[in-house]
Write a protein that holds these residues in place. Structure first.
Motif, PDB file in Angstrom:
ATOM      1  N   SER A  87       0.834  -1.204   0.000  1.00 23.97           N
ATOM      2  CA  SER A  87       0.000   0.000   0.000  1.00 23.97           C
ATOM      3  C   SER A  87       0.867   1.251   0.000  1.00 23.97           C
ATOM      4  CB  SER A  87      -0.988   0.009   1.172  1.00 23.97           C
ATOM      5  OG  SER A  87      -0.301  -0.012   2.405  1.00 23.97           O
ATOM      6  N   ARG A  88       2.017   1.203   0.697  1.00 24.00           N
ATOM      7  CA  ARG A  88       2.945   2.352   0.656  1.00 24.00           C
ATOM      8  C   ARG A  88       3.442   2.573  -0.778  1.00 24.00           C
ATOM      9  NH1 ARG A  88       4.149   5.811   5.092  1.00 24.00           N
ATOM     10  NH2 ARG A  88       6.309   5.864   4.399  1.00 24.00           N
ATOM     11  N   ALA A  89       3.733   1.483  -1.483  1.00 23.42           N
ATOM     12  CA  ALA A  89       4.179   1.617  -2.876  1.00 23.42           C
ATOM     13  C   ALA A  89       3.064   2.201  -3.742  1.00 23.42           C
ATOM     14  CB  ALA A  89       4.624   0.262  -3.411  1.00 23.42           C
ATOM     15  N   ILE A  95      -3.198  10.914   1.379  1.00 20.56           N
ATOM     16  CA  ILE A  95      -3.381   9.616   2.046  1.00 20.56           C
ATOM     17  C   ILE A  95      -2.271   9.333   3.047  1.00 20.56           C
ATOM     18  CG2 ILE A  95      -2.231   8.420   0.098  1.00 20.56           C
ATOM     19  CD1 ILE A  95      -4.210   6.047   0.642  1.00 20.56           C
ATOM     20  N   HIS A  96      -2.633   8.652   4.113  1.00 19.81           N
ATOM     21  CA  HIS A  96      -1.666   8.113   5.084  1.00 19.81           C
ATOM     22  C   HIS A  96      -1.690   6.598   5.025  1.00 19.81           C
ATOM     23  CE1 HIS A  96       0.298   6.932   8.800  1.00 19.81           C
ATOM     24  NE2 HIS A  96      -0.729   6.128   8.990  1.00 19.81           N
ATOM     25  N   GLY A  97      -0.529   5.973   5.219  1.00 19.18           N
ATOM     26  CA  GLY A  97      -0.470   4.522   5.377  1.00 19.18           C
ATOM     27  C   GLY A  97       0.579   4.158   6.404  1.00 19.18           C
ATOM     28  N   SER A  98       0.301   3.141   7.217  1.00 13.95           N
ATOM     29  CA  SER A  98       1.265   2.680   8.217  1.00 13.95           C
ATOM     30  C   SER A  98       2.581   2.308   7.544  1.00 13.95           C
ATOM     31  CB  SER A  98       0.736   1.448   8.952  1.00 13.95           C
ATOM     32  OG  SER A  98      -0.529   1.691   9.507  1.00 13.95           O
ATOM     33  N   ASP A  99       3.700   2.555   8.246  1.00 11.81           N
ATOM     34  CA  ASP A  99       5.008   2.313   7.624  1.00 11.81           C
ATOM     35  C   ASP A  99       5.734   1.085   8.162  1.00 11.81           C
ATOM     36  OD1 ASP A  99       5.821   3.221  10.094  1.00 11.81           O
ATOM     37  OD2 ASP A  99       6.717   5.077   9.346  1.00 11.81           O
ATOM     38  N   SER A 100       5.152   0.354   9.119  1.00 11.96           N
ATOM     39  CA  SER A 100       5.797  -0.852   9.683  1.00 11.96           C
ATOM     40  C   SER A 100       4.714  -1.669  10.387  1.00 11.96           C
ATOM     41  CB  SER A 100       6.870  -0.450  10.690  1.00 11.96           C
ATOM     42  OG  SER A 100       6.254   0.155  11.817  1.00 11.96           O
TER      43      SER A 100
HETATM   44 MG    MG Z   1       4.343   8.214   8.134  1.00 10.57          MG
END
Ligand code: MG
Ligand code: RTP
Length: 146
Positions: free
Chosen positions: A84-86, A114-119
């Motif tokens: 989703s980050r990609a 948009i925000h998405g969790s990174d880990s």
């Molecule tokens: Mg962030």
């Protein structure tokens, strides 16, 4: 199965992009397991972005996230956090690859849709923070094709 917290930010909601963004993740094959439209309190925004509290833009970031409703979501799927980050593209839309959400719909780093969790750690922390850890578990008959 991995889960991520994603959020259409106030600019995305105002610009009518909720459906477009949900559609991209649905078509990809991820499963929506919780969602809500909500006005964010300063307290929640500061907690969500607490890792950035010493950054010079922290105040503006909190002002922005609390400036109008957001659409908060939990998505589930294989490698959903990194994929989703990609799909979102780089933080700065000017550097995001064409075809990513931020490249296609945004121009400024402050309003990047948009925000998405990174880990995995932050995904769990954010799902707990925004949804009290609650998700809707269900089967989709199409799952075996994904
Ligand atoms: Mg962030
Ligand atoms: P997010 O958390 O919102 O998904 O974004 P991100 O991981 O790609 O970037 P992050 O480093 O976590 O930063 C959070 C948000 O702060 C704003 N920002 N402004 N002015 C600046 O240099 C700057 N840098 C970051 C962005 O809106 C970013 O999404």
């Amino acid at each position: 199965m991995e889960r991520s917290f994603l959020m259409v930010k106030p600019d995305g909601v105002q610009r009518g992009l909720i459906g477009e963004i949900v559609s991209r993740f649905e078509k990809k094959g991820f499963k929506l397991v919780n969602a809500k439209l909500m006005q964010v309190s300063r307290q929640l925004a500061e907690k969500h972005y607490e890792e950035l509290k010493d950054k010079p833009f922290f105040g503006e970031l909190v002002d922005f996230i609390t400036s109008g409703p957001v659409f908060a979501m939990v998505w589930e799927g294989n490698n959903v956090i990194s994929v989703s980050r990609a799909m979102m593209g780089k933080t700065n839309p000017a550097e995001a690859a064409p075809g990513t959400i931020r490249a296609d719909y945004a121009v400024s780093v402050g309003m990047n849709i948009i925000h998405g969790s990174d880990s995995p750690e932050n995904a769990k922390r954010e799902i707990d923070l925004w949804f009290n850890g609650e998700v809707v578990s269900y089967e989709k008959t199409i799952d075996k094709w994904i």
